[in-house]
Scaffold this motif. Structure first.
Motif, mmCIF file in Angstrom:
data_model
loop_
_atom_site.group_PDB
_atom_site.id
_atom_site.type_symbol
_atom_site.label_atom_id
_atom_site.label_comp_id
_atom_site.label_asym_id
_atom_site.label_seq_id
_atom_site.Cartn_x
_atom_site.Cartn_y
_atom_site.Cartn_z
ATOM 1 N N THR A 1 0.699 -1.303 -0.036
ATOM 2 C CA THR A 1 -0.068 0.015 -0.226
ATOM 3 C C THR A 1 0.864 1.162 -0.038
ATOM 4 N N THR A 2 2.235 0.931 0.156
ATOM 5 C CA THR A 2 2.847 2.262 0.037
ATOM 6 C C THR A 2 3.996 2.092 -0.725
ATOM 7 N N LEU A 3 4.969 3.153 -0.744
ATOM 8 C CA LEU A 3 6.352 3.024 -1.521
ATOM 9 C C LEU A 3 7.266 2.209 -1.043
ATOM 10 N N SER A 4 6.958 2.172 0.241
ATOM 11 C CA SER A 4 8.223 1.621 1.364
ATOM 12 C C SER A 4 8.447 0.051 0.701
ATOM 13 N N ASN A 5 7.145 -0.598 0.388
ATOM 14 C CA ASN A 5 7.380 -2.104 -0.269
ATOM 15 C C ASN A 5 7.976 -2.039 -1.517
ATOM 16 N N VAL A 6 7.904 -1.159 -2.439
ATOM 17 C CA VAL A 6 8.380 -1.054 -3.508
ATOM 18 C C VAL A 6 9.893 -0.694 -3.633
ATOM 19 N N GLY A 7 10.331 0.090 -2.689
ATOM 20 C CA GLY A 7 11.724 0.475 -2.392
ATOM 21 C C GLY A 7 12.383 -0.751 -1.788
ATOM 22 N N THR A 8 11.832 -1.417 -1.026
ATOM 23 C CA THR A 8 12.188 -2.861 -0.462
ATOM 24 C C THR A 8 12.387 -3.840 -1.563
ATOM 25 N N LEU A 9 11.424 -3.832 -2.568
ATOM 26 C CA LEU A 9 11.490 -4.944 -3.471
ATOM 27 C C LEU A 9 12.756 -4.613 -4.451
ATOM 28 N N GLN A 10 12.960 -3.333 -4.638
ATOM 29 C CA GLN A 10 13.758 -2.862 -5.568
ATOM 30 C C GLN A 10 15.339 -3.023 -5.122
ATOM 31 N N ASP A 11 15.279 -2.680 -3.775
ATOM 32 C CA ASP A 11 16.658 -3.272 -3.138
ATOM 33 C C ASP A 11 16.946 -4.538 -3.190
ATOM 34 N N VAL A 12 16.022 -5.528 -2.927
ATOM 35 C CA VAL A 12 16.201 -6.884 -2.887
ATOM 36 C C VAL A 12 16.832 -7.333 -4.318
ATOM 37 N N PHE A 13 15.949 -6.797 -5.365
ATOM 38 C CA PHE A 13 16.190 -7.418 -6.800
ATOM 39 C C PHE A 13 17.656 -6.571 -7.129
ATOM 40 N N TYR A 14 18.031 -5.331 -6.773
ATOM 41 C CA TYR A 14 19.210 -5.008 -7.110
ATOM 42 C C TYR A 14 20.383 -5.829 -6.467
ATOM 43 N N VAL A 15 20.298 -6.270 -5.297
ATOM 44 C CA VAL A 15 21.262 -7.155 -4.785
ATOM 45 C C VAL A 15 21.462 -8.376 -5.351
ATOM 46 N N TYR A 16 20.264 -9.053 -5.796
ATOM 47 C CA TYR A 16 20.190 -10.224 -6.398
ATOM 48 C C TYR A 16 20.828 -10.246 -7.758
ATOM 49 N N ARG A 17 20.420 -9.040 -8.492
ATOM 50 C CA ARG A 17 20.836 -9.264 -9.982
ATOM 51 C C ARG A 17 22.709 -8.746 -10.038
ATOM 52 N N ASN A 18 23.002 -8.230 -8.898
ATOM 53 C CA ASN A 18 24.200 -8.004 -8.910
ATOM 54 C C ASN A 18 25.340 -8.991 -8.161
ATOM 55 N N HIS A 19 24.631 -9.876 -7.544
ATOM 56 C CA HIS A 19 25.446 -10.886 -6.601
ATOM 57 C C HIS A 19 24.955 -12.471 -6.969
ATOM 58 N N ASN A 20 23.810 -12.612 -7.110
ATOM 59 C CA ASN A 20 23.409 -13.998 -7.539
ATOM 60 C C ASN A 20 22.151 -13.789 -8.222
ATOM 61 N N VAL A 21 21.994 -13.678 -9.479
ATOM 62 C CA VAL A 21 20.898 -13.659 -10.238
ATOM 63 C C VAL A 21 19.780 -14.811 -10.342
ATOM 64 N N SER A 22 20.446 -15.953 -9.736
ATOM 65 C CA SER A 22 19.508 -17.097 -9.698
ATOM 66 C C SER A 22 18.322 -16.792 -8.730
ATOM 67 N N TYR A 23 18.587 -16.013 -7.753
ATOM 68 C CA TYR A 23 17.387 -15.705 -6.679
ATOM 69 C C TYR A 23 16.296 -14.836 -7.239
ATOM 70 N N VAL A 24 16.492 -14.276 -8.426
ATOM 71 C CA VAL A 24 15.328 -13.510 -9.047
ATOM 72 C C VAL A 24 14.456 -14.255 -9.541
ATOM 73 N N PRO A 25 13.343 -14.009 -9.062
ATOM 74 C CA PRO A 25 12.085 -14.826 -9.562
ATOM 75 C C PRO A 25 11.843 -14.744 -11.056
ATOM 76 N N ALA A 26 11.065 -15.616 -11.659
ATOM 77 C CA ALA A 26 10.808 -15.266 -13.129
ATOM 78 C C ALA A 26 9.542 -14.149 -13.194
#
Length: 94
Positions: free
Chosen positions: A44-69
């Motif tokens: 319901t807020t941007l904080s969730n979007v920010g958190t998700l973007q942070d998580v995906f950023y880390v995954y894409r830069n350190h272990n892309v296999s964690y990024v869900p399809a």
């Protein structure tokens, strides 16, 4: 952004109470619903979007296999933009 600045705080509060900021969740309802569907979060807020973007950023830069399809269907540019807004002042929507 961690230093205390009353002028910045005042101006930011004015912007944060603007119609533009208030309408962000409404204008991005489809995105918020999509994220909620795939994460189980109550988005319901941007904080969730920010958190998700942070998580995906880390995954894409350190272990892309964690990024869900389902993440491939996200508008990454929009996700980054909204996460940037969330970041500006200690996540005003939290």
């Amino acid at each position: 952004m961690k230093k205390d600045c009353p002028k910045y705080d005042k101006l930011y509060d004015e912007i944060a109470s603007s119609d533009y900021f208030k309408n962000i969740p409404l204008e991005n309802k489809d995105l918020f619903d999509y994220i909620a569907k795939h994460t189980g979060w109550n988005v319901t807020t941007l904080s969730n979007v920010g958190t998700l973007q942070d998580v995906f950023y880390v995954y894409r830069n350190h272990n892309v296999s964690y990024v869900p399809a389902w993440a491939d269907d996200l508008d990454q540019q929009k996700l980054n933009y909204l996460a940037g807004i969330d970041f500006k002042k200690g996540n005003i929507y939290r």
